[in-house]
Design a protein around this motif. Structure first.
Motif, PDB file in Angstrom:
ATOM      1  N   PHE A  76      17.612  -4.352  29.209  1.00 55.30           N
ATOM      2  CA  PHE A  76      17.797  -3.376  28.138  1.00 55.30           C
ATOM      3  C   PHE A  76      18.828  -2.339  28.559  1.00 55.30           C
ATOM      4  N   GLU A  77      19.522  -1.805  27.576  1.00 52.69           N
ATOM      5  CA  GLU A  77      20.418  -0.677  27.818  1.00 52.69           C
ATOM      6  C   GLU A  77      19.736   0.588  27.330  1.00 52.69           C
ATOM      7  N   PHE A  78      19.805   1.650  28.134  1.00 54.09           N
ATOM      8  CA  PHE A  78      19.198   2.933  27.788  1.00 54.09           C
ATOM      9  C   PHE A  78      20.276   4.004  27.778  1.00 54.09           C
ATOM     10  N   ARG A  79      20.209   4.890  26.787  1.00 54.02           N
ATOM     11  CA  ARG A  79      21.135   6.010  26.708  1.00 54.02           C
ATOM     12  C   ARG A  79      20.348   7.279  26.410  1.00 54.02           C
ATOM     13  N   MET A  80      20.281   8.173  27.398  1.00 51.81           N
ATOM     14  CA  MET A  80      19.533   9.415  27.246  1.00 51.81           C
ATOM     15  C   MET A  80      20.304  10.388  26.358  1.00 51.81           C
ATOM     16  N   VAL A  81      19.582  11.031  25.442  1.00 52.00           N
ATOM     17  CA  VAL A  81      20.203  12.047  24.592  1.00 52.00           C
ATOM     18  C   VAL A  81      20.413  13.328  25.387  1.00 52.00           C
ATOM     19  N   GLU A  82      19.397  13.764  26.136  1.00 52.49           N
ATOM     20  CA  GLU A  82      19.517  14.960  26.961  1.00 52.49           C
ATOM     21  C   GLU A  82      20.429  14.655  28.159  1.00 52.49           C
ATOM     22  N   LYS A  83      21.402  15.514  28.366  1.00 58.19           N
ATOM     23  CA  LYS A  83      22.357  15.300  29.451  1.00 58.19           C
ATOM     24  C   LYS A  83      21.659  15.375  30.810  1.00 58.19           C
ATOM     25  N   ILE A  84      22.036  14.475  31.704  1.00 60.53           N
ATOM     26  CA  ILE A  84      21.451  14.434  33.042  1.00 60.53           C
ATOM     27  C   ILE A  84      22.451  14.985  34.043  1.00 60.53           C
ATOM     28  N   ASN A  85      22.010  15.993  34.776  1.00 61.51           N
ATOM     29  CA  ASN A  85      22.819  16.576  35.843  1.00 61.51           C
ATOM     30  C   ASN A  85      21.945  16.648  37.084  1.00 61.51           C
ATOM     31  N   GLY A 109       0.824  -1.201   0.000  1.00 61.26           N
ATOM     32  CA  GLY A 109       0.000   0.000   0.000  1.00 61.26           C
ATOM     33  C   GLY A 109       0.856   1.248   0.000  1.00 61.26           C
ATOM     34  N   PHE A 110       0.238   2.413   0.215  1.00 61.89           N
ATOM     35  CA  PHE A 110       0.973   3.667   0.290  1.00 61.89           C
ATOM     36  C   PHE A 110       1.990   3.614   1.432  1.00 61.89           C
ATOM     37  N   ASP A 111       3.058   4.400   1.311  1.00 65.31           N
ATOM     38  CA  ASP A 111       4.108   4.368   2.332  1.00 65.31           C
ATOM     39  C   ASP A 111       4.729   5.748   2.480  1.00 65.31           C
ATOM     40  N   HIS A 112       4.621   6.325   3.661  1.00 64.10           N
ATOM     41  CA  HIS A 112       5.346   7.549   3.985  1.00 64.10           C
ATOM     42  C   HIS A 112       5.566   7.579   5.488  1.00 64.10           C
ATOM     43  N   GLN A 113       6.457   8.461   5.954  1.00 64.99           N
ATOM     44  CA  GLN A 113       6.698   8.622   7.377  1.00 64.99           C
ATOM     45  C   GLN A 113       7.310   9.981   7.635  1.00 64.99           C
ATOM     46  N   ILE A 114       7.236  10.435   8.902  1.00 62.88           N
ATOM     47  CA  ILE A 114       7.920  11.660   9.299  1.00 62.88           C
ATOM     48  C   ILE A 114       9.407  11.367   9.468  1.00 62.88           C
ATOM     49  N   ASP A 115      10.215  12.430   9.474  1.00 61.05           N
ATOM     50  CA  ASP A 115      11.658  12.273   9.656  1.00 61.05           C
ATOM     51  C   ASP A 115      11.991  12.041  11.132  1.00 61.05           C
ATOM     52  N   MET A 116      13.044  11.282  11.371  1.00 66.40           N
ATOM     53  CA  MET A 116      13.545  11.103  12.717  1.00 66.40           C
ATOM     54  C   MET A 116      14.142  12.419  13.214  1.00 66.40           C
ATOM     55  N   PRO A 117      13.961  12.776  14.498  1.00 66.33           N
ATOM     56  CA  PRO A 117      14.593  13.990  15.021  1.00 66.33           C
ATOM     57  C   PRO A 117      16.109  13.943  14.849  1.00 66.33           C
ATOM     58  N   LYS A 118      16.693  15.096  14.623  1.00 65.14           N
ATOM     59  CA  LYS A 118      18.142  15.187  14.464  1.00 65.14           C
ATOM     60  C   LYS A 118      18.780  15.270  15.853  1.00 65.14           C
ATOM     61  N   VAL A 119      19.141  14.107  16.380  1.00 62.91           N
ATOM     62  CA  VAL A 119      19.740  14.043  17.712  1.00 62.91           C
ATOM     63  C   VAL A 119      21.033  13.237  17.643  1.00 62.91           C
ATOM     64  N   GLU A 120      21.810  13.319  18.701  1.00 62.14           N
ATOM     65  CA  GLU A 120      23.067  12.583  18.767  1.00 62.14           C
ATOM     66  C   GLU A 120      22.811  11.082  18.772  1.00 62.14           C
ATOM     67  N   GLY A 121      23.658  10.332  18.068  1.00 62.40           N
ATOM     68  CA  GLY A 121      23.537   8.881  18.036  1.00 62.40           C
ATOM     69  C   GLY A 121      23.946   8.260  19.360  1.00 62.40           C
ATOM     70  N   PRO A 122      23.731   6.951  19.508  1.00 64.41           N
ATOM     71  CA  PRO A 122      23.973   6.309  20.809  1.00 64.41           C
ATOM     72  C   PRO A 122      25.435   6.034  21.126  1.00 64.41           C
ATOM     73  N   GLU A 123      26.303   6.057  20.121  1.00 65.54           N
ATOM     74  CA  GLU A 123      27.662   5.533  20.301  1.00 65.54           C
ATOM     75  C   GLU A 123      28.444   6.196  21.437  1.00 65.54           C
ATOM     76  N   ASN A 124      28.333   7.514  21.552  1.00 62.06           N
ATOM     77  CA  ASN A 124      29.161   8.221  22.535  1.00 62.06           C
ATOM     78  C   ASN A 124      28.372   8.725  23.748  1.00 62.06           C
TER      79      ASN A 124
END
Length: 286
Positions: free
Chosen positions: A157-166, A114-129
Motif C-alpha cells: 500500500f502507498e500511504f500519504r500523511m496529511v499532517e507534515k512530518i518533521n 433503507g435510510f441513508d445519511h453520513q457525516i462530512d469528510m474532514p476538509k483536508v488536503e488531497g493526496p495528489e501533492n
C-alpha cells in the motif's frame, strides 16, 4: 516482506482444511510478532468462506488475546452461530499450538434499501501533492532504522500523511491524524476481498494516535510498549482499495495504561465507507 498486493491477497486467502477450519501463514514482520491487521483480515476471510456470497460483512468485533508467533502458522476455527432471513453471524477463534491467540465475531447482511445519511469528510488536503511515506523516510534516511525503511519500501500500500512530518519537531501533538492510502497497483477482486484488505490496513496508525500528546517527535521513544487489545470495524458502503481512501483518526481518551482510538474512512469523493475503533495498551519505558 511483501512486494505487491497479490502476495497479500494470497496470504489472506488461507488453506481450507475442512468445512469450518482454515490454515494461514504469517507476514514475516521485522518486529517478530504477528501483525494485528493480518490476523484480522485472515479471520474475516475464514468467516466469509462459510457464508452465502450474497451476504457481505457489515461489522466485526475482535479481541487480541496473545501475541502471535510469526514462525507458527495460525489455525482459524469458524463457528456458524446463525443464518437468518437477512443476517448471518459467525465466530472465529485463531489458534497457535492449540491455544487461542485471538477471537472475532462477524455479522453479514444481504443488500437492502433503507435510510441513508453520513457525516462530512474532514476538509483536508488531497493526496495528489502530498509526499508518500517512502518519500519521507528517504528524506530522513540517516535518522530512520534500516528495517523501517525496508518495511515501508516493500509495503503493498502507498500511504500519504496529511499532517507534515518533521523528525526534528520535538513538540507533542493533539491526538488527531489523517492519511490517504491505496493499494500500490490496480487489481481485480471481489468486494469481499476489498473488505479483507481494508481490514488489514485498518490496523495502521490507530494505536500510535493515542500517544501523540505524550511523546516528543514523530518516532516512538525507546522502551515504549504498545499492543492492541480489541478492534471493531463497520462497513457502510462499497469501495475499491486500489483507489485513494482517507483515514481520519482521533484518540478521545488515554487512561489506566490504555489508549482509545477511532477512525472514519472516506473515498476521495467524500463517501464514508467504514468506521473503526480500537483500544490498546500503551506503557512508557522506564
Amino acid at each position: 516482506m511483501m512486494n505487491n498486493i497479490q502476495e497479500l491477497i494470497k496470504l489472506i486467502e488461507l488453506e481450507k482444511l475442512s468445512e469450518n477450519i482454515f490454515l494461514g501463514q504469517n507476514y514475516q514482520a521485522p518486529w517478530k510478532r504477528v501483525f494485528g491487521g493480518q490476523v484480522l483480515a485472515q479471520s474475516l476471510s475464514a468467516a466469509t468462506q462459510t457464508v452465502d456470497p450474497d451476504r457481505m460483512a457489515h461489522s466485526m468485533h475482535a479481541y487480541f488475546l496473545l501475541a502471535g508467533d510469526i514462525s507458527i502458522p495460525i489455525v482459524f476455527e469458524v463457528e456458524k452461530i446463525r443464518d437468518g432471513g437477512s443476517f448471518s453471524t459467525r465466530r472465529v477463534v485463531a489458534k497457535q499450538n492449540g491455544i487461542a491467540i485471538f477471537f472475532m465475531s462477524v455479522s453479514y447482511q444481504k443488500a437492502q434499501e433503507g435510510f441513508d445519511h453520513q457525516i462530512d469528510m474532514p476538509k483536508v488536503e488531497g493526496p495528489e501533492n502530498l509526499p508518500s511515506d517512502e518519500d519521507v523516510v528517504k528524506k530522513y534516511k540517516l535518522f530512520v532504522p534500516n528495517h523501517l525503511f525496508e518495511v515501508i519500501k516493500t509495503r503493498p500500500f502507498e500511504f500519504r500523511m496529511v499532517e507534515k512530518i518533521n523528525i526534528f519537531d520535538l513538540k507533542t501533538k493533539l491526538p488527531f491524524r489523517h492519511f490517504w492510502f491505496k493499494a500500490n497497483e490496480a487489481f481485480e477482486a471481489t468486494p469481499a476481498v476489498h473488505q479483507q484488505l481494508l481490514t488489514y490496513v485498518s490496523d495502521y496508525n490507530l494505536l500510535t494516535t493515542s500517544i501523540l500528546p505524550h511523546t516528543k517527535g514523530p518516532l516512538p521513544p525507546k522502551g515504549l510498549f504498545m499492543a492492541s487489545l480489541d478492534h471493531g470495524l463497520w462497513f457502510h458502503r462499497d469501495f475499491k482499495i486500489d483507489e485513494w481512501l482517507l483515514y481520519a483518526i482521533d484518540s478521545p481518551s488515554a487512561s489506566n495504561s490504555r489508549g482509545f482510538n477511532r477512525g472514519n474512512i472516506f473515498t476521495q469523493d467524500g463517501v464514508l465507507v467504514a468506521s473503526v475503533v480500537q483500544e490498546g495498551v500503551i506503557r512508557a519505558g522506564k
